[in-house]
Design an enzyme around this catalytic site. Structure first.
Site, short mmCIF file in Angstrom:
data_model
loop_
_atom_site.label_atom_id
_atom_site.label_comp_id
_atom_site.label_asym_id
_atom_site.label_seq_id
_atom_site.Cartn_x
_atom_site.Cartn_y
_atom_site.Cartn_z
N LYS A 1 29.47 9.83 57.47
CA LYS A 1 29.07 10.35 58.79
C LYS A 1 27.69 9.84 59.21
CE LYS A 1 32.76 12.84 59.66
NZ LYS A 1 33.69 12.45 60.75
N ALA B 1 27.65 10.32 53.56
CA ALA B 1 27.36 8.88 53.68
C ALA B 1 28.17 8.28 54.83
CB ALA B 1 27.69 8.17 52.37
N TYR C 1 31.27 12.16 52.19
CA TYR C 1 31.41 12.53 53.60
C TYR C 1 30.09 12.34 54.34
CZ TYR C 1 33.20 15.51 57.45
OH TYR C 1 33.62 16.01 58.65
N ASP D 1 47.53 4.74 59.90
CA ASP D 1 46.46 5.18 59.01
C ASP D 1 45.24 4.28 59.24
OD1 ASP D 1 44.73 5.74 56.94
OD2 ASP D 1 46.27 5.70 55.39
#
Lengths: 81, 244
Positions: free
Chosen positions: B160, B158, B156, B64
């Site tokens: 990317k 932020a 998401y 992970d």
């Protein structure tokens, strides 16, 4: 790793690394500053990585701030190995 | 594959969707590929089988990327399995959508941890070997979301946008060591992650269709190639013209 690390063991390894960075061999001596050799911060990080791998000495960014010459670096490695 | 030293490619989140397509295309370009997965071991094994069926080399390794301890272990295991990692594809990504006003701390933090912080940890670890090898390819899968707004995806977006900023700066830091650092920014791509979201979208896309994972993977394959050795710090949009 040997029980005692000496300057004679450390200096050739670091000199070879400096040559690998493109520094002319004839310009390298213990007293010339890294700045004069055009060794930049990325080179210093890579030198620290080599020191860690070869001598088991971890140098932090703060340690590197006080190291200005090959002689400084060799002395620091020998004192901590 | 003439100019690069021997080494492997590591694709995080490589078991499905865009990641699986990237793993298969890199294998097709001659890279031994480590397919990292978080939970879906069966899908990762399937990706490996598909690569091996056409003569490629691959192995699946779990981990992970949101766990800070994963990077060091994953790089060590990948190196032991298929050689030093000279191509890293930061693809692993999760979504936890909600309007910002309703976004929980957990939803914010989990998306940042996997999509951005995990990519940083992997990149930092991989760079150690790459700068010594004087060769490396780091490619992060960003998104059109980030450079552009998408209500419900502040976390998401932020993450990317962060990937794109990280890509530019690290690219400059390591450029003279032969290491390139780039991003691809997919638009609407048909994957399980976007299942059910794309029904009305093609009208907004100049190309009038959603993209395919293989079309993103082809761009990654190029950025990983010798031919892309002078391309660094850039983000390649793969979006049918949406961001134009």
């Amino acid at each position: 790793m040997p029980a005692t690390t000496t300057p004679d063991q450390v200096e050739p390894v670091l000199t070879e690394a400096l040559i690998g960075f493109g520094t002319p061999a004839e310009a390298i001596n213990p007293d010339v500053t890294f700045e004069a050799l055009d060794i930049d911060s990325l080179d210093l990080v890579e030198l620290a990585q080599i020191v860690d791998e070869r001598f088991g000495v971890e140098l932090k960014t703060n340690d590197l701030k006080d190291i200005h010459t090959l002689g400084d670096l060799v002395a620091t490695v020998v004192s901590r190995a | 594959m003439s100019g690069r030293p021997n080494g492997s490619a590591l694709v995080t989140g490589g078991s499905r969707g865009i990641g699986s397509a990237i793993a298969r295309q890199l294998a097709g370009a001659g890279w031994p590929v480590v397919v990292n997965y978080r939970a879906n071991e069966a899908a990762a094994a399937q990706t490996v089988e598909r690569i091996e069926a056409v003569g490629g080399r691959a192995t699946a390794i779990g981990g992970d990327v949101s766990d800070p301890a994963t990077a060091e272990r994953l790089l060590a295991d990948a190196t032991a399995a298929l050689g030093p990692v000279l191509c890293l594809v930061n693809n692993a990504g999760v979504r936890a959508d909600n309007l910002a006003l309703a976004l929980s701390n957990e939803e914010w933090e989990s998306v940042i941890a996997t999509n951005l912080t995990g990519a940083f940890h992997l990149t930092r670890q991989a760079l150690r070997g790459m700068i010594r090898a004087r060769f490396g390819r780091i490619i992060s899968v960003a998104s059109i979301v980030g450079p552009r707004a998408n209500p419900g995806q502040a976390n998401y977006a932020a993450a990317k946008a962060g990937l794109i900023g990280m890509t530019k700066t690290i690219a400059v830091e390591v450029a003279r060591r032969g290491v390139t650092v780039n991003a691809v920014a997919p638009g609407f791509i048909e994957t399980e992650m976007t299942d059910g979201l794309l029904d009305e979208i093609p009208d907004r896309v100049p190309a009038r269709r959603a993209g395919r994972p293989e079309e993103v993977a082809a761009c990654v394959r190029f950025l990983a190639s010798d031919d892309a050795g002078y391309v660094t710090g850039t983000t390649l949009f793969v979006d049918g013209g949406l961001a134009a």
